[in-house]
Structure formats: structure tokens, C-alpha cells
Design an enzyme around this catalytic site. Structure first.
Site, mmCIF file in Angstrom:
data_model
loop_
_atom_site.group_PDB
_atom_site.id
_atom_site.type_symbol
_atom_site.label_atom_id
_atom_site.label_comp_id
_atom_site.label_asym_id
_atom_site.label_seq_id
_atom_site.Cartn_x
_atom_site.Cartn_y
_atom_site.Cartn_z
ATOM 1 N N GLY A 57 0.864 -1.177 0.000
ATOM 2 C CA GLY A 57 0.000 0.000 0.000
ATOM 3 C C GLY A 57 0.892 1.215 0.000
ATOM 4 O O GLY A 57 1.773 1.327 -0.837
ATOM 5 N N GLU A 58 0.673 2.094 0.944
ATOM 6 C CA GLU A 58 1.490 3.298 1.045
ATOM 7 C C GLU A 58 2.014 3.379 2.474
ATOM 8 O O GLU A 58 1.246 3.566 3.418
ATOM 9 C CB GLU A 58 0.617 4.511 0.670
ATOM 10 C CG GLU A 58 1.345 5.832 0.720
ATOM 11 C CD GLU A 58 2.645 5.822 -0.063
ATOM 12 O OE1 GLU A 58 2.640 5.438 -1.239
ATOM 13 O OE2 GLU A 58 3.672 6.179 0.530
ATOM 14 N N SER A 59 3.317 3.232 2.613
ATOM 15 C CA SER A 59 3.880 3.107 3.961
ATOM 16 C C SER A 59 3.685 4.365 4.806
ATOM 17 O O SER A 59 3.521 4.275 6.021
ATOM 18 C CB SER A 59 5.363 2.745 3.887
ATOM 19 O OG SER A 59 6.082 3.710 3.162
ATOM 20 N N CYS A 89 6.187 -5.139 0.344
ATOM 21 C CA CYS A 89 6.335 -3.796 -0.237
ATOM 22 C C CYS A 89 6.220 -2.698 0.835
ATOM 23 O O CYS A 89 7.165 -2.530 1.598
ATOM 24 C CB CYS A 89 5.348 -3.621 -1.385
ATOM 25 S SG CYS A 89 5.837 -2.300 -2.497
ATOM 26 N N ARG A 118 12.784 3.847 -0.387
ATOM 27 C CA ARG A 118 11.422 3.818 -0.948
ATOM 28 C C ARG A 118 11.459 4.126 -2.445
ATOM 29 O O ARG A 118 12.315 4.872 -2.904
ATOM 30 C CB ARG A 118 10.532 4.842 -0.246
ATOM 31 C CG ARG A 118 10.394 4.592 1.250
ATOM 32 C CD ARG A 118 9.514 5.657 1.909
ATOM 33 N NE ARG A 118 8.225 5.695 1.266
ATOM 34 C CZ ARG A 118 7.637 6.811 0.826
ATOM 35 N NH1 ARG A 118 8.197 7.980 0.972
ATOM 36 N NH2 ARG A 118 6.454 6.765 0.250
ATOM 37 N N ILE A 147 5.659 -2.886 -7.512
ATOM 38 C CA ILE A 147 4.860 -1.676 -7.754
ATOM 39 C C ILE A 147 5.409 -0.552 -6.873
ATOM 40 O O ILE A 147 5.248 -0.588 -5.654
ATOM 41 C CB ILE A 147 3.363 -1.922 -7.425
ATOM 42 C CG1 ILE A 147 2.831 -3.130 -8.208
ATOM 43 C CG2 ILE A 147 2.545 -0.666 -7.722
ATOM 44 C CD1 ILE A 147 1.456 -3.603 -7.759
ATOM 45 N N ARG A 148 6.084 0.400 -7.508
ATOM 46 C CA ARG A 148 6.747 1.468 -6.733
ATOM 47 C C ARG A 148 7.449 0.863 -5.512
ATOM 48 O O ARG A 148 7.292 1.317 -4.375
ATOM 49 C CB ARG A 148 5.733 2.539 -6.302
ATOM 50 C CG ARG A 148 5.211 3.340 -7.500
ATOM 51 C CD ARG A 148 4.052 4.243 -7.150
ATOM 52 N NE ARG A 148 4.370 5.160 -6.051
ATOM 53 C CZ ARG A 148 5.067 6.280 -6.166
ATOM 54 N NH1 ARG A 148 5.565 6.619 -7.341
ATOM 55 N NH2 ARG A 148 5.275 7.054 -5.140
ATOM 56 N N HIS A 183 5.035 -8.355 -4.463
ATOM 57 C CA HIS A 183 3.678 -8.635 -3.971
ATOM 58 C C HIS A 183 3.209 -10.038 -4.348
ATOM 59 O O HIS A 183 2.416 -10.169 -5.298
ATOM 60 C CB HIS A 183 2.689 -7.657 -4.616
ATOM 61 C CG HIS A 183 2.817 -6.240 -4.209
ATOM 62 N ND1 HIS A 183 2.150 -5.704 -3.141
ATOM 63 C CD2 HIS A 183 3.525 -5.231 -4.747
ATOM 64 C CE1 HIS A 183 2.430 -4.421 -3.032
ATOM 65 N NE2 HIS A 183 3.268 -4.104 -3.997
ATOM 66 N N GLU A 185 0.976 -11.683 -3.069
ATOM 67 C CA GLU A 185 -0.481 -11.747 -2.862
ATOM 68 C C GLU A 185 -1.261 -11.407 -4.132
ATOM 69 O O GLU A 185 -2.465 -11.628 -4.198
ATOM 70 C CB GLU A 185 -0.900 -10.824 -1.707
ATOM 71 C CG GLU A 185 -0.852 -9.325 -1.972
ATOM 72 C CD GLU A 185 0.543 -8.705 -1.804
ATOM 73 O OE1 GLU A 185 1.537 -9.461 -1.707
ATOM 74 O OE2 GLU A 185 0.625 -7.460 -1.787
HETATM 75 N N1 GLN Z 1 5.938 3.118 -2.611
HETATM 76 C C1 GLN Z 1 5.123 2.618 -1.544
HETATM 77 C C2 GLN Z 1 5.614 3.136 -0.190
HETATM 78 O O1 GLN Z 1 6.578 3.852 -0.116
HETATM 79 C C3 GLN Z 1 5.058 1.122 -1.509
HETATM 80 C C4 GLN Z 1 4.308 0.635 -2.708
HETATM 81 C C5 GLN Z 1 3.608 -0.670 -2.520
HETATM 82 O O2 GLN Z 1 3.369 -1.150 -1.394
HETATM 83 N N2 GLN Z 1 3.201 -1.233 -3.624
HETATM 84 O O3 GLN Z 1 5.004 2.821 0.781
#
Ligand code: GLN
Length: 205
Positions: A57-59, A89, A118, A147-148, A183, A185
Site C-alpha cells: 500500500g502506502e507506507s 512492499c 522507498r 509496484i513502486r 507482492h 499476494e
Molecule cells: N511506494 C510505496 C511506499 O513507499 C510502496 C508501494 C507498494 O506497497 N506497492 O510505501
């Protein structure tokens, strides 16, 4: 079952931190890997599980919500007492002792002696897929969906790299903690979740 000393054959109760991110995908991957999964949003729910997944997700968001929900200190306490935790991630970032480039106020749970960067793979390569050989996962490489994604900039003596990509660790284990930059999952391949469920069983929880 939580607290059950002879839980060997039962499905271990594994939580998925459900503040933000791909919670549903981890719940189904855990179920497919033989666990009994449930979302965790409150300290009481955290106290009741035998293992925990921190999703992608987004940390920064997960970090802020963990503070707002009163979960950050309970998470650190459970990690310190040996709770098995798997982070993918953003979850990998949450398990790192240090972030190279944190957003202001960004906290981690920590526990893995590593420094993560990150969004490390850069703009042109924000999302990509690659075959990744993971130590401890039999049956050939896993399909890594990035993903990112972060990468591991450096790793301490207590942690082991299980997989590398472009010269950087992308799967790391330290004791009962497991983290992947990718990921599993999202792939329908449940071997990494299977490894984590085995870690929870081995922890005797
Ligand atoms: N770029 C996201 C972060 O810094 C991580 C991306 C992801 O979990 N797919 O949290």
C-alpha cells in the site's frame, strides 16, 4: 489457535493489518496457504493473532494510521516478543529499522536490521514484473510483481537476504520477520505465504 500449545495441525490465526493497502488479497492468499486469516485494526485484535501480515500500500499512510489507531507501540511490542510478521512492499518498509528517505514524521515498526530506499526502482521502472528465485521457496522462481517498490540499501549482520534483484536484496528474513519488496499476494502463487505460515507454525503459535 492463539495460545493453544498444540496448534500444529490447526490453521494458525494470522492477522492482516487492515489500515490501508491490499488487505483482501493477503486474506485470500493466507487462506489458500492454510491459515485462518482475519483483519486487524485494534490492539485487542492484534493481541489475539499468532502471526501478522503488513500489506502493500502506502507506507506513509500505514504509518500515520498505525499511530492514529494506537497500534504502533503494540506492534513494536509484539515484534519484540517474537510475533512472526510478514511485510510485502509497504509492509517491508514498515519492518525496516531505518528508511533512507522517510517522509516527515514517517515511523516504522522496525525489527529487521536493514535500511530500505522507498520507490527505489525509479520512475521509468515504477512497476514491473520479474522472475525471482527466493531461498526457502521450492519449485522455481516466484513471479515478482514490483509496484513502486523499495529495495534494501544495506542489511545488517542479523538479517539474511533470501532474494536479490539488480544487485539489491528484495526478500529478507530476520528471525520471525519476513519481508519482500514484491507482492506475491497479487499472483495466485501462494508459496511465499506458505513459507510464512510455516514460520508461524514453527514459532509454536
Ligand atoms: N511506494 C510505496 C511506499 O513507499 C510502496 C508501494 C507498494 O506497497 N506497492 O510505501
Amino acid at each position: 489457535m492463539a495460545g493453544d500449545p498444540v496448534a500444529g495441525d490447526t490453521a494458525p490465526e494470522i492477522g492482516v493489518l487492515a489500515l490501508q493497502g491490499d488487505v483482501r488479497e493477503h486474506l485470500s492468499a493466507l487462506r489458500a496457504a492454510g491459515a485462518s486469516p482475519r483483519p486487524v485494526r485494534r490492539p485487542e485484535e492484534l493481541a489475539a493473532v499468532s502471526g501478522l501480515v503488513i500489506p502493500g500500500g502506502e507506507s506513509t499512510t500505514i504509518s500515520k494510521l498505525a499511530v492514529a489507531f494506537g497500534l504502533l507501540e503494540p506492534l513494536r511490542a509484539r515484534v519484540a516478543e517474537g510475533l512472526p510478521v510478514y511485510g510485502s512492499c509497504a509492509g517491508m518498509i514498515m519492518l525496516a529499522d531505518k528508511i533512507l528517505d522517510p517522509r516527515s514524521g514517517q515511523e516504522t515498526v522496525g525489527g529487521i536490521d536493514m535500511i530500505v530506499r522507498r520507490n527505489a526502482f525509479g520512475r521509468q521502472n515504477e512497476s514491473f514484473e520479474a522472475a525471482v528465485e527466493v531461498a526457502g521457496v521450492a519449485g522455481g522462481p516466484v513471479h515478482g510483481v514490483f509496484i513502486r517498490a523499495p529495495w534494501v540499501e544495506s542489511i545488517g549482520a542479523g538479517a539474511d537476504s533470501l532474494a536479490e534483484f539488480q544487485g539489491h536484496p528484495v526478500a529478507v528474513r530476520q528471525g520471525n520477520l519476513l519481508a519482500t519488496a514484491f507482492h506475491p499476494e497479487l499472483t495466485g502463487d501462494h508459496r511465499v505465504h506458505g513459507l510464512f505460515v510455516a514460520m508461524v507454525r514453527a514459532a509454536g503459535r
